[in-house]
Design a protein around this motif. Structure first.
Motif, PDB file in Angstrom:
ATOM      1  N   LYS A 130       2.072 -24.881 -64.138  1.00  0.00           N
ATOM      2  CA  LYS A 130       3.399 -25.213 -64.975  1.00  0.00           C
ATOM      3  C   LYS A 130       3.884 -23.866 -64.996  1.00  0.00           C
ATOM      4  O   LYS A 130       5.240 -23.457 -65.181  1.00  0.00           O
ATOM      5  CB  LYS A 130       2.762 -25.703 -66.490  1.00  0.00           C
ATOM      6  CG  LYS A 130       3.094 -27.057 -66.421  1.00  0.00           C
ATOM      7  CD  LYS A 130       3.277 -27.683 -67.790  1.00  0.00           C
ATOM      8  CE  LYS A 130       1.958 -28.689 -67.799  1.00  0.00           C
ATOM      9  NZ  LYS A 130       1.505 -29.081 -69.448  1.00  0.00           N
ATOM     10  N   PHE A 131       2.935 -22.787 -65.682  1.00  0.00           N
ATOM     11  CA  PHE A 131       3.518 -21.279 -65.728  1.00  0.00           C
ATOM     12  C   PHE A 131       4.286 -20.750 -64.421  1.00  0.00           C
ATOM     13  O   PHE A 131       5.174 -20.152 -64.446  1.00  0.00           O
ATOM     14  CB  PHE A 131       2.201 -20.507 -66.258  1.00  0.00           C
ATOM     15  CG  PHE A 131       2.716 -19.066 -66.529  1.00  0.00           C
ATOM     16  CD1 PHE A 131       3.436 -18.485 -67.624  1.00  0.00           C
ATOM     17  CD2 PHE A 131       2.453 -18.073 -65.574  1.00  0.00           C
ATOM     18  CE1 PHE A 131       3.736 -17.589 -67.831  1.00  0.00           C
ATOM     19  CE2 PHE A 131       2.679 -16.939 -65.935  1.00  0.00           C
ATOM     20  CZ  PHE A 131       3.483 -16.445 -66.959  1.00  0.00           C
ATOM     21  N   ALA A 156       7.493 -22.534 -63.778  1.00  0.00           N
ATOM     22  CA  ALA A 156       8.481 -21.854 -64.795  1.00  0.00           C
ATOM     23  C   ALA A 156       9.069 -20.536 -64.461  1.00  0.00           C
ATOM     24  O   ALA A 156      10.194 -20.258 -64.629  1.00  0.00           O
ATOM     25  CB  ALA A 156       7.876 -22.039 -66.127  1.00  0.00           C
ATOM     26  N   THR A 157       7.996 -19.509 -64.136  1.00  0.00           N
ATOM     27  CA  THR A 157       8.452 -18.250 -63.969  1.00  0.00           C
ATOM     28  C   THR A 157       9.231 -18.249 -62.524  1.00  0.00           C
ATOM     29  O   THR A 157      10.225 -17.566 -62.425  1.00  0.00           O
ATOM     30  CB  THR A 157       7.001 -17.325 -63.823  1.00  0.00           C
ATOM     31  OG1 THR A 157       6.185 -17.675 -62.785  1.00  0.00           O
ATOM     32  CG2 THR A 157       6.532 -17.282 -65.161  1.00  0.00           C
ATOM     33  N   LEU A 158       8.765 -19.069 -61.719  1.00  0.00           N
ATOM     34  CA  LEU A 158       9.405 -18.990 -60.235  1.00  0.00           C
ATOM     35  C   LEU A 158      11.113 -19.194 -60.555  1.00  0.00           C
ATOM     36  O   LEU A 158      11.937 -18.829 -59.864  1.00  0.00           O
ATOM     37  CB  LEU A 158       8.910 -20.121 -59.347  1.00  0.00           C
ATOM     38  CG  LEU A 158       9.199 -19.873 -57.850  1.00  0.00           C
ATOM     39  CD1 LEU A 158       8.757 -18.258 -57.622  1.00  0.00           C
ATOM     40  CD2 LEU A 158       8.312 -20.885 -57.059  1.00  0.00           C
ATOM     41  N   TYR A 169       7.896 -18.661 -73.795  1.00  0.00           N
ATOM     42  CA  TYR A 169       6.662 -19.826 -73.407  1.00  0.00           C
ATOM     43  C   TYR A 169       5.906 -19.667 -74.244  1.00  0.00           C
ATOM     44  O   TYR A 169       5.389 -20.820 -74.656  1.00  0.00           O
ATOM     45  CB  TYR A 169       6.608 -19.002 -72.108  1.00  0.00           C
ATOM     46  CG  TYR A 169       5.640 -20.107 -71.205  1.00  0.00           C
ATOM     47  CD1 TYR A 169       6.249 -21.150 -70.513  1.00  0.00           C
ATOM     48  CD2 TYR A 169       4.186 -19.943 -71.086  1.00  0.00           C
ATOM     49  CE1 TYR A 169       5.338 -22.082 -69.655  1.00  0.00           C
ATOM     50  CE2 TYR A 169       3.567 -21.009 -70.373  1.00  0.00           C
ATOM     51  CZ  TYR A 169       4.113 -21.979 -69.866  1.00  0.00           C
ATOM     52  OH  TYR A 169       3.450 -22.614 -69.042  1.00  0.00           O
ATOM     53  N   PHE A 170       5.106 -18.501 -74.771  1.00  0.00           N
ATOM     54  CA  PHE A 170       4.159 -18.553 -75.894  1.00  0.00           C
ATOM     55  C   PHE A 170       4.597 -18.478 -77.166  1.00  0.00           C
ATOM     56  O   PHE A 170       3.951 -18.250 -78.240  1.00  0.00           O
ATOM     57  CB  PHE A 170       3.592 -17.075 -75.684  1.00  0.00           C
ATOM     58  CG  PHE A 170       2.889 -17.187 -74.316  1.00  0.00           C
ATOM     59  CD1 PHE A 170       1.709 -17.923 -74.017  1.00  0.00           C
ATOM     60  CD2 PHE A 170       3.256 -16.374 -73.283  1.00  0.00           C
ATOM     61  CE1 PHE A 170       1.064 -17.964 -72.778  1.00  0.00           C
ATOM     62  CE2 PHE A 170       2.854 -16.432 -71.970  1.00  0.00           C
ATOM     63  CZ  PHE A 170       1.646 -17.084 -71.602  1.00  0.00           C
ATOM     64  N   HIS A 209       0.863 -13.578 -61.039  1.00  0.00           N
ATOM     65  CA  HIS A 209       1.356 -12.340 -61.624  1.00  0.00           C
ATOM     66  C   HIS A 209       1.928 -11.559 -60.654  1.00  0.00           C
ATOM     67  O   HIS A 209       2.968 -10.929 -60.609  1.00  0.00           O
ATOM     68  CB  HIS A 209       0.261 -11.603 -62.356  1.00  0.00           C
ATOM     69  CG  HIS A 209       0.700 -10.400 -62.979  1.00  0.00           C
ATOM     70  ND1 HIS A 209       1.420 -10.276 -64.061  1.00  0.00           N
ATOM     71  CD2 HIS A 209      -0.004  -8.963 -62.505  1.00  0.00           C
ATOM     72  CE1 HIS A 209       1.423  -8.874 -64.108  1.00  0.00           C
ATOM     73  NE2 HIS A 209       0.789  -8.151 -63.244  1.00  0.00           N
ATOM     74  N   GLN A 210       1.249 -11.148 -59.359  1.00  0.00           N
ATOM     75  CA  GLN A 210       1.616 -10.362 -58.363  1.00  0.00           C
ATOM     76  C   GLN A 210       2.844 -10.738 -57.707  1.00  0.00           C
ATOM     77  O   GLN A 210       3.895 -10.150 -57.568  1.00  0.00           O
ATOM     78  CB  GLN A 210       0.441 -10.572 -57.204  1.00  0.00           C
ATOM     79  CG  GLN A 210      -0.876  -9.790 -57.614  1.00  0.00           C
ATOM     80  CD  GLN A 210      -0.835  -8.359 -57.759  1.00  0.00           C
ATOM     81  OE1 GLN A 210       0.008  -7.720 -57.700  1.00  0.00           O
ATOM     82  NE2 GLN A 210      -2.051  -7.775 -58.106  1.00  0.00           N
TER      83      GLN A 210
END
Lengths: 201, 201
Positions: free
Chosen positions: A59-60, A63-65, A90-91, A123-124
């Protein structure tokens, strides 16, 4: 709701509260789900926990993409700022915050390793995307392209510092806006084409 | 070396490697120290672990106090920069770094609470000291005194981000110098007397 979905939802809550010390028996005891029913869907505690954690990581990831792909690739400030505020919002969910805190606090072992590898890949990918934008942006905005590693590292320090202080204080407070502005103004000053050559570093 | 000192030294190493999952039996098994000898000096595992962790926290407390007290109280940049580099060099020791990582990753319970309270007291004292300097410095350097909370928070984000990335990557790398410069230049720009009033924030 399917039995499997119920197991996943309850494990999400229980993992947030107790971390990976959680056993299948504890899950069965804390819910109305029988241990045999747990085993019908998952081979082991690690299998169940990884499934639940992986769903959250996916999910994360998505969402970041979405944040990065919908951003204007010529506007570095807007992209990093969108990404930064995305992380803050998000947090902004206490259960999610505690769930991620638990993910960071797992004991050594194959499950921790698998979670870290998956997390690191996301993350990368995000950081690479942002640093690619830096290089394009630098060319037309008087920043030094050669400073891309400094930019990457400092943005990571800002993100990790923000996450870590969210984990410690467990709430979002307005000063984070300012931390971002301080970072961005510092970048403009410090990574300016003529800046680093003038300094002893 | 006294028996007590030997117990403390071996527990320091073992805690760095295994964290608070460590039992008194495991300490006895991993060393030539008998369990009865452990009990002669410490009532319980928590008693021993807190003693070892507290010694490390006291060392850190004294070392940070020395840095702050010997700094020039009229030179805010030098004080925060001295403090920042002190942190980088302090954790340039892999065993120490891993020891502190373990302290941050303890499971919930009275030991964790006691360690967090002690750590937080040192942290608060250091941050208060630095923010007091900010207020004096602001008066004579065109920074806005009212921004003291923003300064405190952003310096904390920088420190936590640095520590967290040291914990993740387990080594000191030069980009940290740049992270500090970006922070400082951002502070000068963003907390300038005339800066915030000009912006939508």
């Amino acid at each position: 709701m399917s039995k499997k979905q119920e197991i996943i939802d309850r494990t999400y809550e229980l993992f947030s509260r107790y971390g990976d010390a959680l056993s299948l028996s504890a899950i069965a005891n804390a819910t109305s789900i029988k241990k045999s029913s747990l085993y019908a869907h998952f081979d082991s505690k690690d299998h169940l926990l990884f499934h639940v954690i992986d769903l959250e990581l996916q999910k994360f990831d998505q969402a970041t993409l979405d944040v990065l792909k919908t951003s204007d690739s010529t506007d570095l400030k807007k992209t990093v700022s969108d990404f930064y505020y995305f992380i803050l919002y998000y947090f902004n969910d206490p259960t999610k915050l505690v769930f991620w805190k638990r993910c960071m606090l797992m004991s050594e072992g194959p499950l921790k390793k698998k979670v870290e590898e998956t997390h690191m890949k996301i993350h990368q990918r995000n950081i690479e995307y942002i640093t690619t934008l830096y290089i394009d942006y630098a060319k037309t905005n008087d920043l030094d392209e050669k400073n891309v590693d400094i930019f990457r590292h400092s943005f990571m320090v800002l993100l990790l510092g923000t996450l870590y202080s969210l984990f410690v204080f467990e709430h979002r407070v307005t000063p984070y806006d300012h931390s971002f502005h301080i970072f961005w103004k510092g970048v403009q000053q410090h990574l300016h084409k003529n800046s680093l050559s003038r300094e002893r570093l």
